[in-house]
Motif scaffolding. Structure first.
Motif, PDB file in Angstrom:
ATOM      1  N   THR A 241      -8.321   1.508  -6.138  1.00 61.49           N
ATOM      2  CA  THR A 241      -7.600   1.324  -4.576  1.00 61.49           C
ATOM      3  C   THR A 241      -6.843   0.034  -4.737  1.00 61.49           C
ATOM      4  O   THR A 241      -6.830  -1.137  -3.940  1.00 61.49           O
ATOM      5  N   ASN A 242      -6.106  -0.322  -6.021  1.00 65.37           N
ATOM      6  CA  ASN A 242      -5.316  -1.508  -6.215  1.00 65.37           C
ATOM      7  C   ASN A 242      -3.998  -1.265  -5.156  1.00 65.37           C
ATOM      8  O   ASN A 242      -3.436  -0.578  -4.881  1.00 65.37           O
ATOM      9  N   PHE A 243      -3.591  -2.733  -4.735  1.00 58.15           N
ATOM     10  CA  PHE A 243      -2.686  -2.684  -4.089  1.00 58.15           C
ATOM     11  C   PHE A 243      -1.218  -2.348  -4.713  1.00 58.15           C
ATOM     12  O   PHE A 243      -0.582  -1.709  -3.953  1.00 58.15           O
ATOM     13  N   GLU A 244      -1.169  -2.681  -5.728  1.00 55.80           N
ATOM     14  CA  GLU A 244       0.021  -2.167  -6.571  1.00 55.80           C
ATOM     15  C   GLU A 244       0.147  -0.778  -6.986  1.00 55.80           C
ATOM     16  O   GLU A 244       1.201  -0.544  -7.820  1.00 55.80           O
ATOM     17  N   THR A 245      -0.641   0.094  -6.564  1.00 58.75           N
ATOM     18  CA  THR A 245      -0.911   1.277  -7.073  1.00 58.75           C
ATOM     19  C   THR A 245      -0.120   2.238  -5.982  1.00 58.75           C
ATOM     20  O   THR A 245      -0.499   2.332  -4.980  1.00 58.75           O
ATOM     21  N   ALA A 246       1.214   2.757  -6.264  1.00 63.24           N
ATOM     22  CA  ALA A 246       1.936   3.506  -5.283  1.00 63.24           C
ATOM     23  C   ALA A 246       1.499   4.594  -4.716  1.00 63.24           C
ATOM     24  O   ALA A 246       1.441   4.879  -3.426  1.00 63.24           O
ATOM     25  N   SER A 247       0.461   5.258  -5.522  1.00 65.91           N
ATOM     26  CA  SER A 247       0.080   6.547  -4.628  1.00 65.91           C
ATOM     27  C   SER A 247      -1.086   6.068  -3.719  1.00 65.91           C
ATOM     28  O   SER A 247      -1.580   6.945  -2.809  1.00 65.91           O
ATOM     29  N   ASN A 248      -1.355   4.885  -3.543  1.00 68.61           N
ATOM     30  CA  ASN A 248      -2.445   4.631  -2.330  1.00 68.61           C
ATOM     31  C   ASN A 248      -1.727   4.181  -1.253  1.00 68.61           C
ATOM     32  O   ASN A 248      -2.610   3.954  -0.300  1.00 68.61           O
ATOM     33  N   TRP A 249      -0.423   4.432  -1.212  1.00 73.15           N
ATOM     34  CA  TRP A 249       0.298   4.165   0.087  1.00 73.15           C
ATOM     35  C   TRP A 249       1.035   5.459   0.641  1.00 73.15           C
ATOM     36  O   TRP A 249       1.187   6.307  -0.211  1.00 73.15           O
ATOM     37  N   ASP A 250       0.806   5.839   1.915  1.00 72.68           N
ATOM     38  CA  ASP A 250       1.431   6.961   2.397  1.00 72.68           C
ATOM     39  C   ASP A 250       2.792   7.231   2.278  1.00 72.68           C
ATOM     40  O   ASP A 250       3.446   8.242   2.259  1.00 72.68           O
TER      41      ASP A 250
END
Length: 461
Positions: free
Chosen positions: A16-25
């Protein structure tokens, strides 16, 4: 040392890292002109590795931002950002659906944390998630959230490593659970328990995920289209602990206390699997508990066995044929060296695409079935021998007369003969003295007896 050499490390893949692109819609990390939006009712733990400039950010009611050294947030000052477009609302995706018992979310790693090189050894599906003696690793400088719903009372593990901190004792793990981050990282009805002990048996230990087998298969099928791939053989095999049927071969080994699972696996890899003709064959080997059956009925007891699953990369009519040949070589090796290796017996079952029935090779037959068939054969031979001797006249059988119910009724209702008007003489059949001794009766011996029909008073009058 033995526990360290056989330890298995399984690493959690999602984060759930902030910098992981797949965690954002939007599929990208928020930039300066974006508005970051966390759902207010979603619990989340987010690790932030670097500094970020944002236009605005909405935080959840229950969550945490874990900042690395030098990381933080600043307000966007309106200056031009070459890597950012006109901006918009970027939402953090839902992490609630990441389940502990999803095999696709775990990977085998080395003790150093590097991914384990791919090779000829694979694991059945129940063993792709952490087993009771495995070490669980969550990557350093990584946040996560995992659903630990389980059908087991307790999920036992050897150790758990979070944020680079390894907890291998019950006390250290209990201390971590009492901290602020654990409730944000683990949710569900399951209970994780760290034991700090590895498998104590050199013959191996069962994984212990049988109760959660349906969860594992449901998660695996959900990720692959909700159905198993169609096998190339008509009667595929169903290994214990595996969700889908396979073409190839399975071997079940009965073992003695001298058996060493790790040594035997290394022996098979070095002597057989390393041969060029088996380049496309993969093997899974582990201890399983096979349910016992009595006359086809499953019993509650089970017996430990070593299960070997062999599959290959061949297709069509050749599917499973290389695995079949390797299985035959393993069985031959067992016949020659099984006693020295601690193997008492072995059974092989195969399924390839080259046979119409889908089943070739030897098939296991239970001792109960063999005993039943042999008992029937001996009974038939015994009865046949008796019949043969009887017909030859060398054996006489006693005649048995069983009274019929209607015969008995006829005897009860038959009337007495009308001509019978006599009476019983109590002196009839009286033998003279000495007759039972075989002596001759003297001529002058007189025998007197009373006549019940004679009255002496009548003759006197």
């Amino acid at each position: 040392l033995p526990a360290a050499t056989t330890a298995v490390y399984k690493q959690w893949i999602p984060n759930t890292n902030f910098e992981t692109a797949s965690n954002w819609d939007k599929g990208r990390v928020p930039c300066a002109s974006d508005v970051v939006h966390f759902e207010k009712d979603k619990v989340v733990s987010v690790f932030v590795r670097s500094p970020h400039a944002l236009t605005d950010m909405y935080l959840p009611l229950n969550g945490e931002l874990v900042l690395a050294a030098g990381a933080g947030f600043t307000a966007f000052d309106g200056s031009w950002d070459p890597g950012c477009d006109s901006g918009g609302t970027v939402r953090f995706t839902d992490a609630e659906h990441h389940a502990w018992f999803d095999p696709t979310l775990w990977q085998d790693v080395l003790p150093s944390g590097e991914p384990k090189p791919s090779g000829p050894i694979f694991s059945v599906d129940e063993e792709r998630v952490p087993c009771r003696y495995d070490d669980v690793v969550f990557q350093p400088e990584t946040s996560f959230r995992v659903n630990i719903d389980s059908s087991q009372p307790v999920i036992h593990l050897r150790s758990i490593s979070v944020m680079g901190q390894e907890m291998s004792t019950p006390a250290s793990w209990a201390g971590y659970l009492g901290g602020p981050s654990a409730p944000l990282q683990f949710h569900g009805n399951g209970t994780l328990q760290v034991t700090g002990t590895g498998c104590p048996d050199k013959s191996g230990c069962a994984c212990g995920n049988v109760l959660d087998g349906p969860r594992i298969c449901a998660a695996l099928l959900r990720a692959s289209g909700r159905q198993c791939p169609e096998p190339a053989c008509q009667s595929p095999l169903q290994p214990l602990g595996h969700c889908c049927a396979v073409c190839g071969a399975t071997i079940s080994l009965d073992f003695t206390p001298d058996f060493d699972l790790q040594n035997y696996q290394d022996r098979l890899v070095q002597e057989l699997l390393s041969q060029p003709k088996y380049a496309g064959v993969q093997m899974a080997i582990s201890k399983v508990h096979k349910a016992q059956t009595f006359l086809g009925i499953l019993s509650r007891s089970s017996t430990p066995q070593i299960q070997i699953v062999l599959i290959d990369d061949r297709a069509g009519v050749q599917a499973g044929t290389a695995a079949e040949q390797l299985a035959a070589d393993i069985m031959e090796n067992v016949a020659q060296h099984g006693e020295a290796l601690g193997i008492s017996s072995g059974k092989m079952e195969v399924a390839t695409g080259s046979t119409a029935s889908g089943q070739v090779g030897s098939h296991p037959v239970s001792r109960i079935t063999v005993g039943t068939v042999m008992g029937l054969l001996f009974s038939l031979l015994f009865l046949g021998g008796i019949l043969f001797l009887y017909r030859k006249g060398k054996l006489r059988l006693p005649a048995l007369y069983l009274p019929r119910p209607w015969d008995r009724m006829e005897e009860l209702v038959s009337p007495a003969p009308s001509s019978d008007k006599g009476f019983d003489n109590p002196m009839f059949n009286v033998e003279p003295p000495g007759a039972d001794l075989g002596e001759e009766t003297p001529k002058d011996l007189q025998v007197f007896y009373l006549n019940p029909l004679y009255d002496a008073s009548e003759t006197e009058t």
